[in-house]
Scaffold this motif. Structure first.
Motif, PDB file in Angstrom:
ATOM      1  N   GLU A   1     -11.131 -95.635  46.270  1.00 61.31           N
ATOM      2  CA  GLU A   1      -9.889 -95.429  45.536  1.00 61.31           C
ATOM      3  C   GLU A   1      -9.586 -96.619  44.622  1.00 61.31           C
TER       4      GLU A   1
ATOM      5  N   ILE B   1       0.236 -81.424  50.231  1.00 65.21           N
ATOM      6  CA  ILE B   1       0.274 -82.720  49.555  1.00 65.21           C
ATOM      7  C   ILE B   1      -0.255 -83.772  50.516  1.00 65.21           C
ATOM      8  N   ARG B   2      -1.169 -84.597  50.006  1.00 62.62           N
ATOM      9  CA  ARG B   2      -1.808 -85.531  50.932  1.00 62.62           C
ATOM     10  C   ARG B   2      -1.045 -86.841  50.970  1.00 62.62           C
ATOM     11  N   THR B   3      -0.901 -87.365  52.159  1.00 60.36           N
ATOM     12  CA  THR B   3      -0.165 -88.608  52.291  1.00 60.36           C
ATOM     13  C   THR B   3      -1.013 -89.730  52.880  1.00 60.36           C
ATOM     14  N   SER B   4      -2.212 -89.408  53.376  1.00 60.28           N
ATOM     15  CA  SER B   4      -3.060 -90.489  53.879  1.00 60.28           C
ATOM     16  C   SER B   4      -4.519 -90.102  53.708  1.00 60.28           C
ATOM     17  N   TYR B   5      -5.390 -91.121  53.674  1.00 62.68           N
ATOM     18  CA  TYR B   5      -6.818 -90.842  53.529  1.00 62.68           C
ATOM     19  C   TYR B   5      -7.336 -90.101  54.755  1.00 62.68           C
TER      20      TYR B   5
ATOM     21  N   GLN C   1      -6.083 -87.797  56.313  1.00 61.36           N
ATOM     22  CA  GLN C   1      -5.869 -86.359  56.206  1.00 61.36           C
ATOM     23  C   GLN C   1      -7.100 -85.646  55.660  1.00 61.36           C
ATOM     24  N   ASP C   2      -7.790 -86.285  54.709  1.00 61.75           N
ATOM     25  CA  ASP C   2      -8.965 -85.662  54.123  1.00 61.75           C
ATOM     26  C   ASP C   2     -10.135 -85.642  55.088  1.00 61.75           C
TER      27      ASP C   2
END
Lengths: 252, 293, 357
Positions: free
Chosen positions: A133, C4-8, C10-11
């Motif tokens: 990122e 909606i993603r809020t943290s890595y 999550q992916d």
């Protein structure tokens, strides 16, 4: 101080001397450009450095270590990253996945722990994602993060390839014709990034390039090749004035 | 003396079968060189040729030579249409998809042949049937001899076609570089279809030549997988290579059949193939270049 | 819809959306409920679907993700089946014999993976085909162990509450193994190893320049694929009860290929769709056999020709298989009424050359 040195490097394909006894060294923190007419052996030198080709003779020294016999993936893990002339991205993966591949040499988890997806693997993955990122932010690629490479325009792909190389956290970055196929604005962008890669990230750059305006703008030293031999080595201005170089380009 | 005669006999029989492998392999190579597709249905095209000849000669009652000729013409047309109607649609898809497409076509051909001609092995009379030539103790059936002569004749025709005719040269050019050929005004798509036509014709000829020796049945096409070994031995890029590869595989198989326990014969072709691939991953006469980066 | 993603992190979750969690829970629930009302015959056939799906996942990792074509998968299935059956006959408990079959198949995968390292595309397909046929011959000829053409009867033991001799027992064991294999495959795909597989598929040259050890990774891909297929083979032995050497032939290998192409290359669910298709098509034909007009249903060769036809139609009209088609349908409805036909169109490259590598 020399970061990388090439000593008497040669590659012969049958009777053809693609690279014919070349020596140069690259100082830590400089941008070193290689120019020359088509077929001069520029990309071949890159392929020799990243160990895709086996040199006929000569040595490659990186940070005091002889890497002439190391396999390509080891060279990458030592901190030499590269891009390709005709873009070699993983077309059916997303931009983010492409960048994460660049983190591969920093993966330490065993296969078994990956299969079990242990908490340690998960933590490491989050850290790699964080690094990817940072690169995305550095190159301003946020909008395209989740898109497939196959869906991205050429100019963006070119930048993604640089990003993927940066994810290796390289000491030495090899850029193979970073401006080919790009328009003037995009080329200026590339020039700005090369400056930042050297200035902010402290990465040494060797680039093969045809666009002399880009070469003059960013490089500290320029090496001109023809027929696998060095014609001239010096600042961009010096090399452009060199009579041998002029003759090679004008076909005298 | 007897031993020598025996050896020569084995080699002759092997050469005859090998010629058939070679002809099927030739079809693989032609299509691969021009279109970069591997036709896994090549053996099934041979099977269709055999059945077609059976219909024309044994059912319709045509003269052998006329039936032979018509079979080749029909199969060539079939090959042309196959490319024009089916394979052209998958140009640009990954090689893997095209392999699978031809595998699927093979299934369809086999099933269609089963529906039309049934599942029993058939045969048809030839001018050579039952005739045997005796060269001082070495017995050669006229059928085997016809395979040898037919193969040599066919290759001569192909050689002349590729080296002497405009079309042949255009086809060679397309196989070297499609894009360049296209820019030179060669109708690449038509060339592809013609390549398929020629390959189907060669396969049909192989089927007709093989029919009196091995009978025609639906599973005749599996012989095509042995022809792979031949094509690989020959480097998958050269026409003489395919033929030589075919003969080598044929002889090795005969020798294995003679010296190894029963049942191992059919595996020798594959063992040779795997051995060659391990030693030379790109075949004996490599057509593969390294990708430029 | 994607949240909606809020943290890595999550992916990295396997089932990130409520929708996907509900779907998996539903499918699992249905699979567990089926034995309550389905007859033994259907349970056996469903077990076969699970077994083929396991083999399909194995092949998907190799061909769908790493891009290595294998026409020798039947050999791995056979090695798993024979190892399991032979060990069981000698009194080894199932809890050891089943993994042993997978291990041995995995080793066979290494054995074919290493010599074929430098091969790709066509040559790899042919080499694996030859390998498969050689292993098939070993099954026939090594009579002392495999029983040769006489066949080999499979002892089906009892494993806790599961009586493997019954379709019901096999159903639950296969379902559990499929769940396990799917979890392993999903973990591989979200970890660095999975990324390197996809990278090798994309470009071997750039994968190694990014630090991927080609030799190790490709061999590993073969080994994992073969081991998973070998596990399926061990279960397959209990489905057929009697091993015949010619059931592990090229036709079976081609069925596996058909399975993943029809299911959808490059997706794990594709392996399951493919297995459903390949196992249930013959059943469907059998059901319709008497109702089809003109005696079509009774034509010999109907089944293989339908397989061939469907394979051809998929490659021409839906190269991404059932999984690809479903994702397109899902996208159509999520974007309704703003769907654009061009969303999934890719530029075709006519100059693609895989001869140059």
């Amino acid at each position: 101080m020399s970061l990388f040195a090439v000593e008497d490097l040669a590659l012969h394909f049958g009777g053809i001397r693609a690279v014919d006894g070349i020596s140069f060294d690259v100082r830590d923190g400089e941008v070193f450009a290689i120019i020359g007419p088509n077929g001069a052996g520029k990309t071949t030198i890159f392929n020799l450095i990243s160990r895709l080709y086996q040199p006929t003779s000569g040595r490659l020294i990186f940070r005091g270590q002889d890497i002439t016999r190391r396999p390509p993936h080891v060279v990458a893990s030592l901190g030499i990253a590269r891009t390709f002339q005709n873009i070699e991205l993983f077309a059916n993966a997303t931009l983010l996945q492409n960048l994460l591949i660049g983190r591969h040499s920093h993966v330490s988890a065993s296969i078994l722990s990956q299969i079990l997806y242990t908490p340690a693997v998960r933590r490491a993955e989050i850290a790699h994602r964080g690094r990817a990122e940072e690169v995305i932010a550095f190159l301003g690629l946020e909008r395209h993060r989740d898109r497939l490479i196959a869906d991205l325009p050429y100019g963006i792909r070119k930048v993604v390839e640089i990003g993927r190389a940066l994810c290796i956290d390289p000491r030495l970055l090899l850029l193979d014709e970073p401006s080919s196929g790009l328009n003037v604005e995009e080329t200026q962008e590339i020039a700005a990034w090369i400056d930042e890669i050297r200035g902010t990230l402290g990465v040494t750059v060797i680039m093969v390039e045809h666009d002399m305006s880009l070469v003059s703008a960013v490089s500290d030293r320029v090496m001109a090749l023809n027929y696998g031999r060095i014609l001239a080595l010096g600042t961009a201005a010096e090399v452009q004035r060199d009579p041998e170089v002029v003759r090679a380009y004008l076909g005298g | 003396m007897l031993e020598t005669a025996r050896v020569i006999q084995i080699i002759l029989n092997g050469t005859a079968v090998g010629c058939i492998y070679g002809l099927v392999a030739l079809g693989f190579v032609l299509i691969y060189k021009t279109t970069e597709t591997v036709n896994f249905a090549q053996g099934d095209l041979m099977m269709l040729g055999g059945f077609l000849a059976f219909t024309l000669i044994a059912k319709v009652g045509l003269d052998y030579w006329l039936g032979f000729l018509l079979t080749i013409v029909f199969m060539a047309a079939f090959g042309y249409l196959l490319d024009a109607l089916v394979l052209r649609r998958v140009i640009g898809q990954p090689q893997f998809a095209v392999f699978m497409l031809t595998l699927g076509l093979g299934f369809i051909f086999r099933a269609a042949a089963g529906i039309v001609w049934g599942y029993d092995a058939v045969s048809f009379p030839t001018p050579f049937t039952g005739r045997v030539l005796d060269f001082g103790g070495i017995v050669v059936s006229a059928n085997n001899l016809s395979i040898l002569v037919g193969t040599v004749g066919l290759c001569a025709v192909l050689y002349l076609f590729f080296s002497r005719t405009r079309l042949g040269v255009a086809m060679q050019a397309s196989s070297q570089n499609q894009l360049a050929a296209y820019y030179m005004g060669i109708p690449v798509r038509t060339v592809f279809s013609l390549t398929w036509a020629i390959s189907a014709a060669v396969a049909a000829a192989a089927g007709v030549l093989l029919a009196p020796v091995a009978l025609v049945d639906v599973n005749m096409g599996f012989l095509g997988f042995k022809a792979f070994a031949a094509a690989v031995l020959g480097g998958f890029g050269s026409i003489p290579g395919a033929l030589i590869g075919g003969v080598v595989v044929g002889i090795v198989e005969q020798v294995a059949g003679y010296s190894l326990p029963a049942g191992f014969r059919d595996v020798t072709a594959n063992a040779v193939l795997l051995g060659v691939l391990v030693l030379r991953p790109q075949g004996i006469l490599s057509q593969t270049m390294r990708k430029k980066v | 819809m994607r949240p909606i993603r809020t943290s890595y992190a999550q992916d990295l979750t396997l089932l990130p959306t409520t929708g996907s969690r509900v779907r998996v829970a539903l499918v699992t629930g249905v699979a567990l409920a089926i034995p309550a009302f389905a007859g033994e015959f259907y349970l056996g056939e469903l077990a076969a679907v699970f077994i083929f799906a396991i083999a399909g996942v194995g092949m998907m990792l190799l061909s769908g993700y790493t891009g290595l074509v294998s026409l020798g998968q039947a050999a791995f299935l056979g090695i798993g089946a024979y190892t399991n059956a032979v060990l069981l006959a000698r009194g080894v408990p199932l809890i050891l014999s089943l993994p042993s079959g997978a291990m041995l198949a995995g080793l066979a995968g290494v054995a074919i993976g290493i010599p074929t390292l430098r091969m790709s595309g066509l040559y790899l397909a042919i080499a694996t085909l030859a390998f498969g046929s050689i292993v098939g011959t070993i099954f026939q000829k090594w009579e002392g162990v495999t029983g040769g053409f006489g066949g080999f009867p499979v002892v089906s033991p009892t494993l806790g509450p599961l009586i493997l001799d019954s379709p019901r027992g096999l159903y639950f064991l296969s379902l559990a193994m499929l769940g396990l294999v799917l979890l392993v495959a999903a973990n591989i795909l979200r970890s660095p190893l999975g990324r390197s597989l996809v990278a090798i598929h994309g470009s071997e040259i750039s994968a190694q320049s990014m630090g991927v050890n080609l030799a190790v990774t490709k061999t590993l891909s073969f080994a994992i694929s073969a081991a998973i297929t070998g596990l399926a083979g061990g279960l397959f032995a209990h489905y057929v009860h009697f091993l015949a050497p010619d059931s592990f032939d090229l036709v079976l290998s081609i069925q596996f290929v058909t399975m993943i192409v029809v299911g959808g290359l490059g997706s794990l669910s594709g392996a399951i769709y493919g297995a459903i298709f390949i196992r249930l098509l013959p059943q469907g034909i059998a059901l319709l056999r008497d109702d089809l007009p003109l005696g079509i249903g009774h034509m010999p060769g109907l089944e293989p020709s339908l397989f061939g036809l469907i394979l051809v139609l998929f490659i021409i009209f839906e190269p991404q298989g059932v999984a690809g088609r479903l994702s397109k349908i899902a996208h159509y409805w999520s974007a309704f009424p703003l769907h654009r036909r061009a969303t999934f169109q890719r530029q075709k490259s006519y100059t693609r050359s895989e001869r140059v590598r």
